[in-house]
Motif scaffolding. Sequence first.
Motif, PDB file in Angstrom:
ATOM      1  N   LEU A  89      -7.034   0.628  -3.303  1.00  0.00           N
ATOM      2  CA  LEU A  89      -8.370   0.325  -3.826  1.00  0.00           C
ATOM      3  C   LEU A  89      -8.287  -0.279  -5.227  1.00  0.00           C
ATOM      4  O   LEU A  89      -9.095  -1.145  -5.574  1.00  0.00           O
ATOM      5  CB  LEU A  89      -9.231   1.593  -3.835  1.00  0.00           C
ATOM      6  N   ASN A  90      -7.322   0.160  -6.031  1.00  0.00           N
ATOM      7  CA  ASN A  90      -7.095  -0.470  -7.323  1.00  0.00           C
ATOM      8  C   ASN A  90      -6.657  -1.916  -7.147  1.00  0.00           C
ATOM      9  O   ASN A  90      -7.092  -2.817  -7.874  1.00  0.00           O
ATOM     10  CB  ASN A  90      -6.032   0.293  -8.119  1.00  0.00           C
ATOM     11  N   ILE A  91      -5.769  -2.142  -6.170  1.00  0.00           N
ATOM     12  CA  ILE A  91      -5.303  -3.501  -5.872  1.00  0.00           C
ATOM     13  C   ILE A  91      -6.453  -4.356  -5.350  1.00  0.00           C
ATOM     14  O   ILE A  91      -6.561  -5.545  -5.674  1.00  0.00           O
ATOM     15  CB  ILE A  91      -4.147  -3.455  -4.851  1.00  0.00           C
ATOM     16  N   LEU A  92      -7.332  -3.738  -4.552  1.00  0.00           N
ATOM     17  CA  LEU A  92      -8.477  -4.465  -4.000  1.00  0.00           C
ATOM     18  C   LEU A  92      -9.394  -4.966  -5.109  1.00  0.00           C
ATOM     19  O   LEU A  92      -9.891  -6.096  -5.051  1.00  0.00           O
ATOM     20  CB  LEU A  92      -9.253  -3.570  -3.035  1.00  0.00           C
ATOM     21  N   ASN A 131       0.830  -1.202   0.000  1.00  0.00           N
ATOM     22  CA  ASN A 131       0.000   0.000   0.000  1.00  0.00           C
ATOM     23  C   ASN A 131       0.865   1.253   0.000  1.00  0.00           C
ATOM     24  O   ASN A 131       0.442   2.316   0.453  1.00  0.00           O
ATOM     25  CB  ASN A 131      -0.927  -0.005   1.223  1.00  0.00           C
ATOM     26  N   SER A 132       2.093   1.146  -0.511  1.00  0.00           N
ATOM     27  CA  SER A 132       3.029   2.259  -0.427  1.00  0.00           C
ATOM     28  C   SER A 132       2.649   3.415  -1.346  1.00  0.00           C
ATOM     29  O   SER A 132       2.952   4.568  -1.059  1.00  0.00           O
ATOM     30  CB  SER A 132       4.443   1.771  -0.777  1.00  0.00           C
ATOM     31  N   GLU A 133       2.001   3.137  -2.473  1.00  0.00           N
ATOM     32  CA  GLU A 133       1.675   4.182  -3.442  1.00  0.00           C
ATOM     33  C   GLU A 133       0.233   4.682  -3.300  1.00  0.00           C
ATOM     34  O   GLU A 133      -0.290   5.345  -4.193  1.00  0.00           O
ATOM     35  CB  GLU A 133       1.909   3.658  -4.859  1.00  0.00           C
ATOM     36  N   ILE A 170     -10.801  -8.835 -14.686  1.00  0.00           N
ATOM     37  CA  ILE A 170     -10.722  -7.434 -15.099  1.00  0.00           C
ATOM     38  C   ILE A 170      -9.970  -6.631 -14.046  1.00  0.00           C
ATOM     39  O   ILE A 170      -9.985  -6.963 -12.863  1.00  0.00           O
ATOM     40  CB  ILE A 170     -12.122  -6.831 -15.329  1.00  0.00           C
ATOM     41  N   SER A 171      -9.304  -5.563 -14.473  1.00  0.00           N
ATOM     42  CA  SER A 171      -8.552  -4.735 -13.526  1.00  0.00           C
ATOM     43  C   SER A 171      -8.330  -3.359 -14.121  1.00  0.00           C
ATOM     44  O   SER A 171      -8.538  -3.143 -15.319  1.00  0.00           O
ATOM     45  CB  SER A 171      -7.202  -5.379 -13.196  1.00  0.00           C
ATOM     46  N   PHE A 172      -7.890  -2.446 -13.275  1.00  0.00           N
ATOM     47  CA  PHE A 172      -7.483  -1.132 -13.744  1.00  0.00           C
ATOM     48  C   PHE A 172      -6.059  -1.211 -14.292  1.00  0.00           C
ATOM     49  O   PHE A 172      -5.333  -2.171 -14.031  1.00  0.00           O
ATOM     50  CB  PHE A 172      -7.568  -0.113 -12.616  1.00  0.00           C
ATOM     51  N   GLU A 173      -5.670  -0.200 -15.040  1.00  0.00           N
ATOM     52  CA  GLU A 173      -4.346  -0.223 -15.669  1.00  0.00           C
ATOM     53  C   GLU A 173      -3.227   0.044 -14.671  1.00  0.00           C
ATOM     54  O   GLU A 173      -2.128  -0.484 -14.808  1.00  0.00           O
ATOM     55  CB  GLU A 173      -4.294   0.818 -16.797  1.00  0.00           C
ATOM     56  N   ASN A 174      -3.498   0.842 -13.643  1.00  0.00           N
ATOM     57  CA  ASN A 174      -2.461   1.239 -12.695  1.00  0.00           C
ATOM     58  C   ASN A 174      -2.319   0.186 -11.585  1.00  0.00           C
ATOM     59  O   ASN A 174      -2.713   0.389 -10.444  1.00  0.00           O
ATOM     60  CB  ASN A 174      -2.798   2.605 -12.085  1.00  0.00           C
ATOM     61  N   ILE A 175      -1.740  -0.965 -11.960  1.00  0.00           N
ATOM     62  CA  ILE A 175      -1.526  -2.056 -11.013  1.00  0.00           C
ATOM     63  C   ILE A 175      -0.042  -2.405 -11.006  1.00  0.00           C
ATOM     64  O   ILE A 175       0.565  -2.560 -12.068  1.00  0.00           O
ATOM     65  CB  ILE A 175      -2.352  -3.299 -11.412  1.00  0.00           C
TER      66      ILE A 175
END
Length: 469
Positions: free
Chosen positions: A291-294, A285-287, A306-311
């Motif tokens: 919530l994107n990771i979740l 959770n450093s960055e 499916i996922s967001f691009e910023n992973i």
Amino acid sequence: MSRFSLIFIGSFTLLISIFSFLNIIYSYYLNLFLNINTYFNIFLFTLILGLFLIFFKRIEFKKINLYEKILIVIIGYLFFPVIISLPFYFSINNISYLNSYFEAISGFTSTGFSIFYNIKQLDQTLIIWRASSQWIGGLYFLFSLLLLIDIFDDNLKKSLTNYISFNSSETLKQSLKIIIIYSSITFIIFIFLKLINLRTFDSFNLSMTIISSGGFLPMDNFDSLFVSDLSKIILSILILSSYFSLFFIYNLIFFKKNNLNYLTEDFYLALYLIIIIAILFIFFNSENNFLNILVSLSSSVSNLGISFENIPSNLSFIFLILVIIGGSFFSTSSGLRVIKILSLLKYSLNNLLSNTKPNQIYLNKVSLLKSNTDKSDVNKYFLTVLVFIISLFAVSSLLTISGIKFENSFKLGILTIMNTVNSSMYGLADFNFYSIKIMSKFTLILFMIIGRIELLTILILIKKFLFKN
């Protein structure tokens, strides 16, 4: 073939006719007449064929054996995509039937691999048709579990029902319950997506994708739909609807102490999920993008993909492991299943302790029941893991031979067997399925089906014909 098998195939044929009729209505409502003739022809064909199969009475009802059940499930996975592929083939210029069938298989198995990379250029009715194929496929998978319930061990069966084997009346009762709950959860997901201000078209498509653990999206830029923290939290929770048992909410509402087995598996699933969330929150959770990771975590455990691009790219391996483990026995997710892995760990640890301390007695408790683990059940679990390794080796080797890099072949092998869509969190967001060789497409088609019915099921069918005893 028994009349039961005809009714089974006929019922899902009629379901396709219903969705084709909805697309006809949608075409007239928005004046989208490009594909309306295709949907009209499919509607007539599936309506006539479905009614014929259901009401054909020259074949009498008889007790259907396990091998016919397996065969009819496989036939469904091969036949229904033939119909589903027609709108793609007749509506899009310069598309081969193999590519159309690939898209249909990917939707019906709720995998989500797509030959289309510019979704906004597709006709809106085709986007709905893609999502509908996933919804029908998810329901078909649940019915397949019900049909093949005799293959599974008693502990898993008792997480669904008190019946060791289903008669016709119990099968009908459970089938109606599945349809009602599956449709209700889809509607609830749709309502929540509307509450976070998604437009109706996107909410409708995403609700069918989420409940079926499919991967088809109604837009190219998925990130733009979920910008606020609240929307990401809600999305993560909604995705878990295909991770827990379909009957989870139903069992909570109608909870009875004597039916505790129905909730035990979901309890372990929740505990496993909380542990994974805690680990990722503490160490990754450093960055401030947790919530994107979740969302990616929920998507991986439920085999949605499916996922967001910023992973973070360094989490790809962890997400692949979560994909392999999977979710509940009676959910639309795939995977080896948490409950099987937990039982294997307990059994292995107890046997190890028994050998190191022979004077001590360790009981091999199964997670779902207050009874000792049956050795035959443990053998089935080990066989499941072995079959997965064999399947992964086979699909990865075939994809590598056909010209795909080994790393991509290995990742695609896992995602194919587990019916999970490729995305940025696995490092495969830009993989082009349209341009891969014919051998690769046939390989993926075969193993997308195997991922839904499991190679073990096919081996049982082969055993019937090769070893008569």
